[in-house]
Write an enzyme that holds these catalytic residues in place. Sequence first.
Site, PDB file in Angstrom:
ATOM      1  N   GLU A  35       0.755  -1.239  -0.024  1.00 51.98           N
ATOM      2  CA  GLU A  35      -0.022  -0.101  -0.260  1.00 51.98           C
ATOM      3  C   GLU A  35       0.766   1.195   0.019  1.00 51.98           C
ATOM      4  O   GLU A  35       0.623   2.176   0.573  1.00 51.98           O
ATOM      5  CB  GLU A  35      -1.062   0.054   1.159  1.00 51.98           C
TER       6      GLU A  35
HETATM    7  C1  LIG Z   1       2.314  -9.575   0.937  1.00 47.92           C
HETATM    8  C2  LIG Z   1       1.850  -8.872  -0.053  1.00 47.92           C
HETATM    9  C3  LIG Z   1       0.739  -8.310  -0.630  1.00 47.92           C
HETATM   10  C4  LIG Z   1       0.411  -7.339  -1.641  1.00 47.92           C
HETATM   11  N1  LIG Z   1      -0.790  -7.108  -1.897  1.00 47.92           N
HETATM   12  C5  LIG Z   1      -1.020  -6.259  -2.846  1.00 47.92           C
HETATM   13  C6  LIG Z   1      -2.333  -6.284  -3.399  1.00 47.92           C
HETATM   14  O1  LIG Z   1      -3.337  -6.621  -3.022  1.00 47.92           O
HETATM   15  N2  LIG Z   1      -2.352  -5.619  -4.736  1.00 47.92           N
HETATM   16  C7  LIG Z   1      -1.528  -5.160  -5.362  1.00 47.92           C
HETATM   17  O2  LIG Z   1      -1.619  -4.380  -6.384  1.00 47.92           O
HETATM   18  N3  LIG Z   1      -0.207  -5.291  -4.882  1.00 47.92           N
HETATM   19  C8  LIG Z   1      -0.020  -5.883  -3.716  1.00 47.92           C
HETATM   20  N4  LIG Z   1       1.318  -6.093  -3.276  1.00 47.92           N
HETATM   21  C9  LIG Z   1       2.453  -5.295  -3.821  1.00 47.92           C
HETATM   22  C10 LIG Z   1       3.008  -4.480  -3.032  1.00 47.92           C
HETATM   23  O3  LIG Z   1       2.185  -3.135  -3.158  1.00 47.92           O
HETATM   24  C11 LIG Z   1       4.417  -3.991  -3.855  1.00 47.92           C
HETATM   25  O4  LIG Z   1       5.086  -5.016  -3.119  1.00 47.92           O
HETATM   26  C12 LIG Z   1       4.840  -2.614  -3.464  1.00 47.92           C
HETATM   27  O5  LIG Z   1       4.221  -1.741  -4.259  1.00 47.92           O
HETATM   28  C13 LIG Z   1       6.218  -2.488  -3.748  1.00 47.92           C
HETATM   29  O6  LIG Z   1       6.403  -3.067  -5.053  1.00 47.92           O
HETATM   30  P1  LIG Z   1       8.018  -4.123  -5.235  1.00 47.92           P
HETATM   31  O7  LIG Z   1       7.749  -5.178  -4.091  1.00 47.92           O
HETATM   32  O8  LIG Z   1       7.836  -4.534  -6.498  1.00 47.92           O
HETATM   33  O9  LIG Z   1       9.020  -3.164  -4.921  1.00 47.92           O
HETATM   34  P2  LIG Z   1       9.897  -2.413  -6.066  1.00 47.92           P
HETATM   35  O10 LIG Z   1       9.088  -1.403  -6.499  1.00 47.92           O
HETATM   36  O11 LIG Z   1      10.895  -3.309  -6.712  1.00 47.92           O
HETATM   37  O12 LIG Z   1      10.710  -1.752  -4.918  1.00 47.92           O
HETATM   38  C14 LIG Z   1      12.087  -2.314  -4.040  1.00 47.92           C
HETATM   39  C15 LIG Z   1      12.316  -1.092  -3.152  1.00 47.92           C
HETATM   40  O13 LIG Z   1      12.787   0.137  -3.775  1.00 47.92           O
HETATM   41  C16 LIG Z   1      12.366   1.037  -3.402  1.00 47.92           C
HETATM   42  N5  LIG Z   1      11.977   2.141  -4.329  1.00 47.92           N
HETATM   43  C17 LIG Z   1      11.101   1.672  -5.459  1.00 47.92           C
HETATM   44  N6  LIG Z   1      11.374   2.872  -6.195  1.00 47.92           N
HETATM   45  C18 LIG Z   1      11.897   3.810  -5.535  1.00 47.92           C
HETATM   46  C19 LIG Z   1      12.179   5.141  -5.686  1.00 47.92           C
HETATM   47  N7  LIG Z   1      11.628   5.791  -6.861  1.00 47.92           N
HETATM   48  N8  LIG Z   1      12.680   5.932  -4.786  1.00 47.92           N
HETATM   49  C20 LIG Z   1      13.069   5.336  -3.622  1.00 47.92           C
HETATM   50  N9  LIG Z   1      12.929   4.028  -3.559  1.00 47.92           N
HETATM   51  C21 LIG Z   1      12.381   3.221  -4.401  1.00 47.92           C
HETATM   52  C22 LIG Z   1      11.042   0.566  -2.784  1.00 47.92           C
HETATM   53  O14 LIG Z   1      10.514   1.231  -1.635  1.00 47.92           O
HETATM   54  C23 LIG Z   1      11.513  -0.826  -2.201  1.00 47.92           C
HETATM   55  O15 LIG Z   1      12.085  -0.540  -0.657  1.00 47.92           O
HETATM   56  C24 LIG Z   1       1.590  -6.773  -2.250  1.00 47.92           C
HETATM   57  C25 LIG Z   1       2.750  -7.189  -1.665  1.00 47.92           C
HETATM   58  C26 LIG Z   1       2.943  -8.086  -0.559  1.00 47.92           C
HETATM   59  C27 LIG Z   1       4.524  -8.537  -0.167  1.00 47.92           C
END
Ligand SMILES: Cc1cc2nc3c(=O)[nH]c(=O)nc-3n(C[C@H](O)[C@H](O)[C@H](O)COP(=O)(O)OP(=O)(O)OC[C@H]3O[C@@H](n4cnc5c(N)ncnc54)[C@H](O)[C@@H]3O)c2cc1C
Length: 642
Positions: free
Chosen positions: A454
Amino acid sequence: MKSPLEAPEKQIAEETSAKPQKPTASVIDTSKMSEGKRAALELAEASRDPLDDRGSFASNLFIGRYDFDRIYPWPAQSAEDRAAGEDFLNKLETYLREHVDPDEIDRTGEIPPENFAGLAAIGAFGIKVPKQYGGLGLSQFNYGRAAVLLGSWDGNVAALVSAHQSIGVAQPLMLFGTEEQKRKYLPRVAGGEISAFALTESHAGSDPATMSLRADPTPDGSEFILNGEKLWCTNGVKAGVLVVMAKTAPKIVGGKERKQITAFIVDVATPGLEITYRCRFMGLRALYNAVVKFTDVRVSRENMIAKEGAGLKVALTTLNTGRLTLPAACVGVSKRLLEISRKWAGERVQWGVPIGKHAAIAGKIAEMAGNVFAMEAMTFLSSSLLDRKSGDLRIETAMCKMWATETTWKIADDAMQVRGGRGYETAHSLAGRGEPPIAVERFLRDCRVNTIFEGSSEIMRLFIAREALDPHLKVGGAIFNTQLPMSERAKAVFTSGKFYAGWYPRQWIPGSAGRIDNLHSDLEAHVQYASRTSKRLARGLFHAMARFGPKLDREQLLLSRFVGIATELFAISATCSYAQWLLGQGKPSDEVLLLADYFCRSSRTRIDGHFAGTRRNVDKRGYQLTQDVLAGKHETLRSGIV
Ligand SMILES: Cc1cc2nc3c(=O)[nH]c(=O)nc-3n(C[C@H](O)[C@H](O)[C@H](O)COP(=O)(O)OP(=O)(O)OC[C@H]3O[C@@H](n4cnc5c(N)ncnc54)[C@H](O)[C@@H]3O)c2cc1C
């Protein structure tokens, strides 16, 4: 009390509202950005509604404007609203206690089907859905109280209920749905048909601009055909209906292609839609989280939420409100962990005294206590303001989400330390050798993800910083924008010069929150500090802008310190307002004042740390070091391991 708009800030409002809103792509210079960053930023900007000119309590902290009267007196829940929620909240509490076994759910990784039915029977899947659509029609405040109960008991059930209605079908439809969509879907989801929110994809996590799931219109335009795959869709395994964000045909803006994202309601039973995988995690082991595959899934145009291309706006606006559920659940988790720590620190004797008498453990419990109090104050202040429709609260809700989820993780870590080896042992194992099954490790595992989904903490900081800079970008952003004609940039020099000639000197005039009626003097001292410090924050931010100009957006660590200061000021202010209300309710003043004062003083030390970091830090060196590490240098750091 101050008037709502004082001179310098009224000027900022006038300066920024006199002209029609420009698309921000013309305020932020994207010309020197990488293609990926430019696309991400332009999409985010196109989906962003401007903050209203009065700002909000929290957003105004960044321009040195401290409107304590917007959050004081404490916007208490009315007796009628409390009464409206009482019956349901009592039923929920009893149901959880008597029918939900969190350790069994954690051990088996399944929520029993009877829990789905039982929760549906008491209305837990339609808490905020208006009564005319089959829900309970309760307020955000009561919904928050339900989230506190859920969080304090079982993270899996909390996530099920929250993802279903905070981000699943109910919230976006209540915000953007047509009457027909509401009549068709809200009774279904309020009655217990599970819903989910599908935005994330394998390549599109924090950056939805890289989304690849496509929705192509049929030749007659009556339907869209969806192809692609969604990842980590919470509740997906059990859902009957999803909100799906999909890429639709790009739009040409200013001669350039702009990506379009559109939101759809999709019935899971539609041919071509498959749940191909159930994801499993470190915590929340009974989360029904899915990979969802779409192969030529036909969705009627009537199922589009808002208009074509408005999907990211739907998602972001849904999250602006929806992300208040997580901090409320965090209040529940934190209260439970504080209670566990309190009991154990009082009964566990080591070195001749209860461990709570050792200053190292006492310090942790004091910090937990202060933070729980502030977390509740921030979360329920924001919930109450939301119920009163008191303007745009996106900064408040983002601050609550970021601060509460990070603080809860710290509380879980400290609670584990207080419980020692028993904190690390599972409830099942503790029970097996005759000890009470106290599940600190489960709470710790379950709450970890809260800083990731979120909107991750990093993205929350970027989001808050973007809004913090907005008034300045509107007044002076054009100066640095090489994409604009020189005439426009020259005009910006003039208007911003005029503006800052008035605004800047005022940030040096010692600030005061003015006379505050009926606020205890101990609390008033902290409120006056917050008022003064918001001016110091505004100056600091301005100096950083002057120093870094358009490159400021690269200074994420510096900006995060300003965001940290504002968030702490919000926490101090909410805490003082809440404490005064509790005093008025006849709560023991020595208790309330010690708790609030402890929190405010510790928050002030954190603020000092943030300010010190804006002056002296190792950000640049750290960045260089990381680039070296990423490039494969520092071989010693990789040697000697398996
Ligand atoms: C248990 C679980 C439930 C979930 N439920 C849902 C759901 O119901 N619906 C849904 O759509 N998604 C869901 N998600 C997805 C979740 O919202 C994403 O994991 C989240 O948006 C982060 O994306 P990512 O994991 O691909 O990390 P990435 O975007 O790859 O980021 C990796 C790291 O880099 C950081 N980062 C990325 N971009 C930047 C930037 N520009 N500047 C600084 N730091 C940055 C992030 O904060 C993170 O620490 C869920 C995830 C999990 C693990």
